[in-house]
Design an enzyme around this catalytic site. Structure first.
Site, PDB file in Angstrom:
ATOM      1  N   GLY A  14      -3.958  13.704   7.158  1.00 15.89           N
ATOM      2  CA  GLY A  14      -4.893  14.789   6.846  1.00 15.89           C
ATOM      3  C   GLY A  14      -5.371  14.709   5.410  1.00 15.89           C
ATOM      4  N   HIS A  46      -1.938  13.274  -0.674  1.00 15.13           N
ATOM      5  CA  HIS A  46      -2.020  12.731  -2.046  1.00 15.13           C
ATOM      6  C   HIS A  46      -3.429  12.750  -2.623  1.00 15.13           C
ATOM      7  CE1 HIS A  46      -0.530  10.720  -5.569  1.00 15.13           C
ATOM      8  NE2 HIS A  46      -1.540   9.871  -5.494  1.00 15.13           N
ATOM      9  N   GLY A  53     -12.316  10.338 -10.490  1.00 17.54           N
ATOM     10  CA  GLY A  53     -13.627  10.387  -9.867  1.00 17.54           C
ATOM     11  C   GLY A  53     -13.832   9.361  -8.779  1.00 17.54           C
ATOM     12  N   PHE A 118     -15.899   3.928 -16.011  1.00 16.90           N
ATOM     13  CA  PHE A 118     -14.547   3.700 -15.487  1.00 16.90           C
ATOM     14  C   PHE A 118     -14.206   2.227 -15.667  1.00 16.90           C
ATOM     15  CE2 PHE A 118     -11.379   5.893 -12.696  1.00 16.90           C
ATOM     16  CZ  PHE A 118     -11.537   7.156 -13.228  1.00 16.90           C
ATOM     17  N   ALA A 159       4.725  11.624  12.553  1.00 14.90           N
ATOM     18  CA  ALA A 159       4.576  10.550  13.550  1.00 14.90           C
ATOM     19  C   ALA A 159       5.622   9.468  13.288  1.00 14.90           C
ATOM     20  CB  ALA A 159       3.174   9.958  13.471  1.00 14.90           C
ATOM     21  N   GLN A 232      -1.059  -2.373  -7.411  1.00 13.35           N
ATOM     22  CA  GLN A 232      -1.703  -2.015  -8.680  1.00 13.35           C
ATOM     23  C   GLN A 232      -0.800  -1.181  -9.571  1.00 13.35           C
ATOM     24  OE1 GLN A 232      -5.369   0.765  -9.066  1.00 13.35           O
ATOM     25  NE2 GLN A 232      -6.018  -1.270  -9.670  1.00 13.35           N
ATOM     26  N   HIS A 234      -1.060   1.119 -12.789  1.00 13.59           N
ATOM     27  CA  HIS A 234      -2.025   1.819 -13.633  1.00 13.59           C
ATOM     28  C   HIS A 234      -1.464   1.780 -15.052  1.00 13.59           C
ATOM     29  CE1 HIS A 234      -4.568   4.945 -15.249  1.00 13.59           C
ATOM     30  NE2 HIS A 234      -5.205   5.067 -14.109  1.00 13.59           N
ATOM     31  N   LEU A 244       0.363  10.538 -13.645  1.00 13.64           N
ATOM     32  CA  LEU A 244      -0.805   9.769 -14.073  1.00 13.64           C
ATOM     33  C   LEU A 244      -1.601  10.491 -15.157  1.00 13.64           C
ATOM     34  CD1 LEU A 244      -2.694   7.296 -13.330  1.00 13.64           C
ATOM     35  CD2 LEU A 244      -4.039   8.985 -12.097  1.00 13.64           C
ATOM     36  N   GLU A 247      -7.700   7.511 -15.839  1.00  5.99           N
ATOM     37  CA  GLU A 247      -8.554   6.563 -16.553  1.00  5.99           C
ATOM     38  C   GLU A 247      -9.739   7.278 -17.202  1.00  5.99           C
ATOM     39  OE1 GLU A 247      -8.546   2.719 -14.678  1.00  5.99           O
ATOM     40  OE2 GLU A 247     -10.720   2.776 -14.656  1.00  5.99           O
ATOM     41  N   ARG A 292      -7.499  -2.576 -14.525  1.00  6.17           N
ATOM     42  CA  ARG A 292      -6.112  -2.112 -14.647  1.00  6.17           C
ATOM     43  C   ARG A 292      -5.099  -3.241 -14.699  1.00  6.17           C
ATOM     44  NH1 ARG A 292      -6.761   3.003 -10.504  1.00  6.17           N
ATOM     45  NH2 ARG A 292      -8.016   4.214 -11.956  1.00  6.17           N
ATOM     46  N   HIS A 360       0.725   2.361  -8.840  1.00  4.16           N
ATOM     47  CA  HIS A 360      -0.283   3.375  -8.542  1.00  4.16           C
ATOM     48  C   HIS A 360      -0.894   3.236  -7.157  1.00  4.16           C
ATOM     49  CE1 HIS A 360      -3.290   6.339  -9.440  1.00  4.16           C
ATOM     50  NE2 HIS A 360      -4.299   5.489  -9.394  1.00  4.16           N
ATOM     51  N   ARG A 395      -7.952  -3.345  -7.364  1.00  7.68           N
ATOM     52  CA  ARG A 395      -8.968  -2.316  -7.109  1.00  7.68           C
ATOM     53  C   ARG A 395      -9.525  -1.781  -8.415  1.00  7.68           C
ATOM     54  NH1 ARG A 395      -8.880   3.588  -6.892  1.00  7.68           N
ATOM     55  NH2 ARG A 395      -6.693   3.579  -7.534  1.00  7.68           N
ATOM     56  N   LEU A 396     -10.804  -1.494  -8.441  1.00  5.43           N
ATOM     57  CA  LEU A 396     -11.365  -0.797  -9.588  1.00  5.43           C
ATOM     58  C   LEU A 396     -11.165   0.697  -9.390  1.00  5.43           C
ATOM     59  CD1 LEU A 396     -14.697  -2.604 -10.478  1.00  5.43           C
ATOM     60  CD2 LEU A 396     -12.376  -3.065 -11.255  1.00  5.43           C
ATOM     61  N   GLY A 397     -10.745   1.364 -10.471  1.00  6.13           N
ATOM     62  CA  GLY A 397     -10.561   2.807 -10.430  1.00  6.13           C
ATOM     63  C   GLY A 397     -11.835   3.473  -9.963  1.00  6.13           C
ATOM     64  N   ASN A 399     -13.047   3.521  -6.965  1.00  9.41           N
ATOM     65  CA  ASN A 399     -13.565   2.994  -5.695  1.00  9.41           C
ATOM     66  C   ASN A 399     -12.804   3.546  -4.494  1.00  9.41           C
ATOM     67  OD1 ASN A 399     -15.789   1.464  -6.324  1.00  9.41           O
ATOM     68  ND2 ASN A 399     -14.753  -0.505  -6.300  1.00  9.41           N
ATOM     69  N   LEU A 401     -11.525   6.665  -3.754  1.00 10.48           N
ATOM     70  CA  LEU A 401     -11.978   7.933  -3.162  1.00 10.48           C
ATOM     71  C   LEU A 401     -13.245   7.707  -2.340  1.00 10.48           C
ATOM     72  CD1 LEU A 401     -11.351  10.507  -6.048  1.00 10.48           C
ATOM     73  CD2 LEU A 401     -10.061  10.245  -3.926  1.00 10.48           C
TER      74      LEU A 401
HETATM   75  C1  FAD Z   1      -2.246  10.557  -9.050  1.00 10.16           C
HETATM   76  C2  FAD Z   1      -3.349   9.763  -8.392  1.00 10.16           C
HETATM   77  C3  FAD Z   1      -4.631   9.837  -8.904  1.00 10.16           C
HETATM   78  C4  FAD Z   1      -5.657   9.097  -8.297  1.00 10.16           C
HETATM   79  N1  FAD Z   1      -6.916   9.171  -8.813  1.00 10.16           N
HETATM   80  C5  FAD Z   1      -7.930   8.499  -8.210  1.00 10.16           C
HETATM   81  C6  FAD Z   1      -9.269   8.616  -8.675  1.00 10.16           C
HETATM   82  O1  FAD Z   1      -9.561   9.350  -9.619  1.00 10.16           O
HETATM   83  N2  FAD Z   1     -10.226   7.913  -8.035  1.00 10.16           N
HETATM   84  C7  FAD Z   1      -9.967   7.111  -6.969  1.00 10.16           C
HETATM   85  O2  FAD Z   1     -10.879   6.496  -6.420  1.00 10.16           O
HETATM   86  N3  FAD Z   1      -8.692   7.000  -6.493  1.00 10.16           N
HETATM   87  C8  FAD Z   1      -7.683   7.680  -7.082  1.00 10.16           C
HETATM   88  N4  FAD Z   1      -6.407   7.557  -6.585  1.00 10.16           N
HETATM   89  C9  FAD Z   1      -6.190   6.841  -5.332  1.00 10.16           C
HETATM   90  C10 FAD Z   1      -6.627   7.721  -4.160  1.00 10.16           C
HETATM   91  O3  FAD Z   1      -6.480   9.068  -4.495  1.00 10.16           O
HETATM   92  C11 FAD Z   1      -5.820   7.427  -2.906  1.00 10.16           C
HETATM   93  O4  FAD Z   1      -5.842   6.061  -2.628  1.00 10.16           O
HETATM   94  C12 FAD Z   1      -6.408   8.193  -1.718  1.00 10.16           C
HETATM   95  O5  FAD Z   1      -6.564   9.559  -2.031  1.00 10.16           O
HETATM   96  C13 FAD Z   1      -5.583   8.033  -0.471  1.00 10.16           C
HETATM   97  O6  FAD Z   1      -6.171   8.834   0.538  1.00 10.16           O
HETATM   98  P1  FAD Z   1      -5.748   8.680   2.078  1.00 10.16           P
HETATM   99  O7  FAD Z   1      -6.538   9.675   2.825  1.00 10.16           O
HETATM  100  O8  FAD Z   1      -5.824   7.270   2.461  1.00 10.16           O
HETATM  101  O9  FAD Z   1      -4.218   9.083   2.062  1.00 10.16           O
HETATM  102  P2  FAD Z   1      -3.470  10.396   1.546  1.00 10.16           P
HETATM  103  O10 FAD Z   1      -4.343  11.337   0.813  1.00 10.16           O
HETATM  104  O11 FAD Z   1      -2.246   9.903   0.853  1.00 10.16           O
HETATM  105  O12 FAD Z   1      -3.087  11.120   2.891  1.00 10.16           O
HETATM  106  C14 FAD Z   1      -2.145  10.566   3.777  1.00 10.16           C
HETATM  107  C15 FAD Z   1      -1.973  11.511   4.945  1.00 10.16           C
HETATM  108  O13 FAD Z   1      -1.167  10.871   5.924  1.00 10.16           O
HETATM  109  C16 FAD Z   1      -0.212  11.782   6.406  1.00 10.16           C
HETATM  110  N5  FAD Z   1       0.959  11.016   6.871  1.00 10.16           N
HETATM  111  C17 FAD Z   1       1.584   9.992   6.250  1.00 10.16           C
HETATM  112  N6  FAD Z   1       2.621   9.562   6.992  1.00 10.16           N
HETATM  113  C18 FAD Z   1       2.641  10.330   8.105  1.00 10.16           C
HETATM  114  C19 FAD Z   1       3.490  10.391   9.252  1.00 10.16           C
HETATM  115  N7  FAD Z   1       4.546   9.584   9.399  1.00 10.16           N
HETATM  116  N8  FAD Z   1       3.212  11.322  10.194  1.00 10.16           N
HETATM  117  C20 FAD Z   1       2.168  12.188  10.055  1.00 10.16           C
HETATM  118  N9  FAD Z   1       1.355  12.168   8.984  1.00 10.16           N
HETATM  119  C21 FAD Z   1       1.589  11.256   8.029  1.00 10.16           C
HETATM  120  C22 FAD Z   1       0.091  12.693   5.238  1.00 10.16           C
HETATM  121  O14 FAD Z   1       0.588  13.936   5.684  1.00 10.16           O
HETATM  122  C23 FAD Z   1      -1.297  12.822   4.598  1.00 10.16           C
HETATM  123  O15 FAD Z   1      -2.008  13.871   5.198  1.00 10.16           O
HETATM  124  C24 FAD Z   1      -5.376   8.283  -7.183  1.00 10.16           C
HETATM  125  C25 FAD Z   1      -4.084   8.231  -6.679  1.00 10.16           C
HETATM  126  C26 FAD Z   1      -3.079   8.941  -7.280  1.00 10.16           C
HETATM  127  C27 FAD Z   1      -1.686   8.802  -6.747  1.00 10.16           C
END
Ligand code: FAD
Length: 601
Positions: A14, A46, A53, A118, A159, A232, A234, A244, A247, A292, A360, A395-397, A399, A401
């Site tokens: 989610g 997360h 950004g 960035f 899951a 990666q 950071h 964190l 950047e 990075r 990171h 990865r470039l910061g 990218n 999101l």
């Molecule tokens: C502190 C921090 C700052 C960041 N800043 C940036 C930024 O400024 N710009 C950028 O581009 N990237 C940034 N990143 C990277 C980026 O935020 C993440 O790569 C991205 O948000 C991951 O999104 P996602 O939807 O793939 O996973 P997540 O947001 O991690 O979501 C994972 C989901 O999977 C679910 N899940 C996991 N395992 C299970 C399971 N077994 N059963 C059921 N559900 C499960 C969790 O409940 C969650 O809802 C940052 C990362 C961090 C850690």
């Protein structure tokens, strides 16, 4: 066991990717019934903690080609260029779409969308909402998903495995954490959006929930994990906690200084320093705004030279933003100030912030094509758990999101199409499989007595082994030692014991399940790293210091077996940018050529 729950599509996760996939699937075919399963409430994913950004071309002085080139060279040419081209093309549309859904992008005084520089990006193209970008993005996605009443949310459901029958993925088994009840959640298509697995390392920016569950589930179901050796670091985490410092702090003009008071990055081929406070931006790809991997490696060299500070939580350097002044700090990076005050006990308006490299992001993940499909029919993946790949070796910061949005949407639409054209599930067989899973968990974990190993001990030993042997710099012997240790820990895992035998919110049980996934992906990562005998991006082997395109301009694919993982390779898609040297710190035009004939092997 209770009867199976049934939907058309099951989306696991989610976070940003999961919610974007939910919306895309719901919009594509409103008649489809969609399940979203998440081990935490969606807003606790997360993605919420992303600060800096999301990248996308918007300003007239920028081009899609330049975004593509920065991404590909940043990736040390391991990115698939067809995927990158699709990504940069879709990025602006997705970011504008998010605005229409309510994401409050920060603005220029004239009302246009503001962008910030960035790392590794030659032009300013990172959209932001102050330094709480992920929070605002996730909010906008979550509230938009609520409009779609055909979505059934399974919040706080964990899951544990994928259900595969007749060569097709047809659902998952999940535990309802409140009751401890295990259920099969069936769907004609499944999308993994489970995020990364940074928690296999001891010092990371990643939330405690980032244990690589989705990677583990796909891997055990026979889907290869691609490019997992690329992890990666950071360059700016707070010592001790790993929190964190975005950047964006450097994007807004912050500088890195060693214990001699020097801007040491000047010694690392990252361009020449501009005067502090110089607000012009021809230096975008230089110095503190280098990529990075290079900045984290520079820290290690400074440490070797004795140019770092020693503190109670290890060595560090200074990130200095004092020259930006209180007003700019409070308007552009308020969260940096808040974090530094609360977790380092200093006010960055008056003192430099102690920082060190911290794990990171995982560039690798569940192998998909540009349609977000895996090799297992009916199974899709998007977000950090997937490897398309646009991130290659680094990865470039900002990218990531955007990647969640672009490929989350693609996964949602394609899974919806698949679900529509593949009716019928083998319900009885799937329920039998779920029974087997229930018995495994009851027998091996919940009801087991007499084991002698502790979850925390194995997890700590795993994390330390990963850091010591598979960190920023690696060698054959360090990686081999880690691989041996992980193999030993896998065996010891069979002998773990739980103190909590209850059903409701049994966090010890979920920790045990997470640890199992962590062990699997650590093993796949270490073996992929062992076999890549070159240095590229974030994978630096001191025994093989050069990039070796002849042998390794290829994606690694780790396959699960009963013994050690089997590693094979796939070609990298090269469309327009033949492999070149990564150059930072001077203006350089992207060298686009007609489609090159490249074997990739
Ligand atoms: C502190 C921090 C700052 C960041 N800043 C940036 C930024 O400024 N710009 C950028 O581009 N990237 C940034 N990143 C990277 C980026 O935020 C993440 O790569 C991205 O948000 C991951 O999104 P996602 O939807 O793939 O996973 P997540 O947001 O991690 O979501 C994972 C989901 O999977 C679910 N899940 C996991 N395992 C299970 C399971 N077994 N059963 C059921 N559900 C499960 C969790 O409940 C969650 O809802 C940052 C990362 C961090 C850690």
């Amino acid at each position: 066991m209770a009867e199976a729950l049934q939907h058309d599509i099951v989306i696991v996760g989610g976070g940003g990717a999961g919610l974007r996939a939910v919306i895309a699937a719901a919009e594509a075919y409103p008649g489809l019934d969609i399940a979203m399963v998440s081990k935490v409430y969606p807003m606790r994913s997360h993605t919420v903690s992303a600060e800096g950004g999301a990248a996308g071309v918007i300003k007239p002085n920028d081009t899609l080609d330049e975004h593509a080139f920065d991404t590909i060279s940043g990736a040390d040419w391991l990115a698939d260029q067809d995927a990158v081209e699709l990504f940069v093309r879709e990025a602006p549309r997705e970011l504008v779409q998010l605005e229409h859904w309510g994401c409050p992008w920060s603005r220029e005084p004239d009302g246009s969308v503001a962008v910030r520089p960035f790392g590794g990006m030659k032009n300013e193209r990172t959209w932001f909402a102050a330094d709480k970008t992920g929070f605002h993005m996730l909010h906008a996605l979550f509230q938009t998903s609520l409009q779609h009443t055909q979505v059934k949310r399974y919040d706080e459901w964990f899951a544990t495995r994928l259900l595969v029958e007749d060569g097709r993925c047809q659902g998952v088994v999940a535990i309802e954490l409140r009751t401890g009840q295990l259920r099969a959640i069936l769907g004609k298509a499944v999308i993994m959006c489970t995020g990364g697995g940074g928690r296999i390392f001891p010092f990371t920016t990643n939330a405690a929930i980032k244990t690589g569950d989705g990677l583990g589930m796909a891997y055990l179901a026979g889907v290869p994990l691609k490019d997992l050796e690329f992890v990666q670091y950071h360059p700016t985490g707070l010592p001790g906690t790993g929190i964190l410092i975005t950047e964006a702090a450097r994007g807004e003009g912050g500088i890195l200084v060693n214990n001699k008071g020097q801007r040491y990055l000047a010694d690392y081929n990252l361009g020449t320093p501009l005067d502090v406070g110089d607000q012009r931006h021809p230096q975008l790809r230089s110095m503190e705004l280098g990529p990075r991997d290079r900045l984290s490696q520079a820290f290690m060299h400074e440490q070797e030279k004795g140019n770092v500070f020693e503190g109670p939580y290890g060595t560090y350097v200074h990130l200095d933003v004092r020259h930006l002044g209180e007003n700019k700090i409070d308007s552009k990076i308020p969260f940096v100030r808040e974090l530094a005050k609360n977790y380092a006990g200093i006010d960055p308006v008056h003192q430099p912030i102690p920082v060190r490299p911290v794990v990171h992001y995982m560039m690798g993940g569940i192998s998909t094509n540009i349609s977000a499909e895996t090799v297992l029919p009916g199974l899709y993946a998007a977000g950090e758990c997937a490897c398309v790949s646009i991130n290659g070796a680094n990865r470039l910061g900002s990218n990531s999101l955007t990647e969640l949005l672009v490929f989350g949407a693609i996964a949602g639409r394609n899974a919806a199409e698949w679900a529509r054209s593949h009716p019928g599930l083998n319900r009885a067989a799937l329920e039998r499989q779920a029974d087997v899973e229930q018995q495994r968990i009851a027998h091996d974990l919940i009801n087991k007595h007499g084991g002698t190993e502790r979850i925390a001990t194995i997890r700590t030993e795993l994390q330390l082994a990963m850091e010591s042997g598979a960190g920023i710099y690696r060698t054959q012997s360090s990686l081999q030692a880690t691989a041996d240790k992980v193999a030993e820990l896998k065996q010891r895992y069979a002998n773990i014991t739980l103190d909590d035998h209850s059903l409701s919110f049994n966090t010890e049980l979920t920790s045990a399940l997470e640890l199992e996934f962590m062990l699997h992906i650590a093993e796949a990562l270490t073996h992929s790293a062992l076999q890549r005998k070159e240095s590229r991006g974030s994978h630096q082997r001191t025994d093989f210091p050069q990039r070796d395109d002849q042998h390794y301009l290829r994606h690694s694919l780790a396959h699960h077996t009963d013994a050690a993982p089997r590693i094979d390779y796939a070609d990298v898609a090269i469309t327009s940018w033949p492999p070149g040297e990564r150059v930072y710190g001077r203006a350089e035009e992207p060298a686009r050529t007609p489609p090159a004939a490249h074997s990739g092997s």
